[in-house]
Design a protein around this motif. Structure first.
Motif, PDB file in Angstrom:
ATOM      1  N   TYR A  41       0.995  -1.208   0.037  1.00  0.00           N
ATOM      2  CA  TYR A  41       0.035   0.005  -0.190  1.00  0.00           C
ATOM      3  C   TYR A  41       0.873   1.218   0.071  1.00  0.00           C
ATOM      4  O   TYR A  41       1.828   1.279   0.636  1.00  0.00           O
ATOM      5  N   VAL A  76      -5.532   5.583   1.432  1.00  0.00           N
ATOM      6  CA  VAL A  76      -4.740   4.774   0.875  1.00  0.00           C
ATOM      7  C   VAL A  76      -4.659   5.277  -1.012  1.00  0.00           C
ATOM      8  O   VAL A  76      -5.642   5.325  -1.449  1.00  0.00           O
ATOM      9  N   TYR A  78      -2.666   3.852  -2.953  1.00  0.00           N
ATOM     10  CA  TYR A  78      -2.317   2.768  -4.023  1.00  0.00           C
ATOM     11  C   TYR A  78      -2.512   1.424  -3.169  1.00  0.00           C
ATOM     12  O   TYR A  78      -1.823   1.529  -2.449  1.00  0.00           O
ATOM     13  N   ASP A  79      -3.145   0.522  -3.807  1.00  0.00           N
ATOM     14  CA  ASP A  79      -3.428  -0.752  -3.245  1.00  0.00           C
ATOM     15  C   ASP A  79      -3.153  -1.441  -4.244  1.00  0.00           C
ATOM     16  O   ASP A  79      -3.545  -1.736  -5.287  1.00  0.00           O
ATOM     17  N   SER A  80      -1.828  -2.316  -4.285  1.00  0.00           N
ATOM     18  CA  SER A  80      -1.225  -3.273  -5.521  1.00  0.00           C
ATOM     19  C   SER A  80      -2.142  -4.393  -5.598  1.00  0.00           C
ATOM     20  O   SER A  80      -2.023  -4.812  -6.840  1.00  0.00           O
ATOM     21  N   ARG A  81      -2.902  -4.828  -4.932  1.00  0.00           N
ATOM     22  CA  ARG A  81      -3.827  -5.810  -5.134  1.00  0.00           C
ATOM     23  C   ARG A  81      -4.992  -5.608  -5.982  1.00  0.00           C
ATOM     24  O   ARG A  81      -5.363  -6.098  -6.886  1.00  0.00           O
ATOM     25  N   ARG A  86      -7.771   3.052  -3.064  1.00  0.00           N
ATOM     26  CA  ARG A  86      -8.649   2.408  -2.240  1.00  0.00           C
ATOM     27  C   ARG A  86      -9.549   3.130  -1.199  1.00  0.00           C
ATOM     28  O   ARG A  86      -8.772   3.992  -0.486  1.00  0.00           O
ATOM     29  N   VAL A  90      -7.007   1.833   6.310  1.00  0.00           N
ATOM     30  CA  VAL A  90      -6.259   0.481   6.206  1.00  0.00           C
ATOM     31  C   VAL A  90      -5.492   0.319   7.663  1.00  0.00           C
ATOM     32  O   VAL A  90      -4.879   1.634   8.075  1.00  0.00           O
ATOM     33  N   THR A 108       2.557  -7.736   4.099  1.00  0.00           N
ATOM     34  CA  THR A 108       2.352  -6.696   3.330  1.00  0.00           C
ATOM     35  C   THR A 108       3.093  -5.332   3.581  1.00  0.00           C
ATOM     36  O   THR A 108       3.664  -5.260   4.900  1.00  0.00           O
TER      37      THR A 108
END
Length: 132
Positions: A41, A76, A78-81, A86, A90, A108
């Motif tokens: 993240y 967030v 950026y969330d790589s998943r 997002r 978090v 993570t």
């Protein structure tokens, strides 16, 4: 009672810290290159929370290579998943390693962007955060 714990936890009282000061785009590009395959993240508006736990819990965490510290971030970037931003906040699991503005939990990586705060909080305060 829980509302007061959460309000105190989310207040800006604590030790101010600086995260990665580069542009969001450059932070994400670097994060992709550095984390190859590991979920990550990129977060802003973050708190490093040192959880006050009983000594036996701290000893158990240490025996597993962890520390009673978590990251809570309300933004967030950026969330790589999800391969994008997002919505919502978090929270990490316990700290495995902290290198400057790179926080690693067991599963993570969190890249701490911009300014943040580090503070000590009680375990009940952390639990109250999860049960609004």
């Amino acid at each position: 009672m829980e509302a007061a714990l959460v309000a105190d936890l989310l207040s800006e009282h604590g030790l101010p810290l600086e995260g990665d000061g580069r542009s969001d785009e450059l932070i994400m590009e670097t994060a992709w290159a550095a984390n190859q395959g590991r979920p990550f993240y990129v977060v802003r508006d973050w708190l490093l929370l040192d959880i006050m736990v009983p000594s036996d819990v701290e000893d158990e965490l240490e025996s597993n290579g962890l520390q009673p510290t978590v990251v809570f971030a309300s933004t967030v970037l950026y969330d790589s998943r999800a391969e994008g931003p997002r919505a919502g906040a978090v929270r990490s699991s316990f700290l495995r390693a902290l290198d400057g503005f790179i926080f690693e939990s067991m599963t993570t990586t969190f890249i701490l962007a911009g300014p943040g705060i580090r503070k000590h909080v009680s375990l009940p305060a952390l639990l109250a955060l999860e049960n609004p």
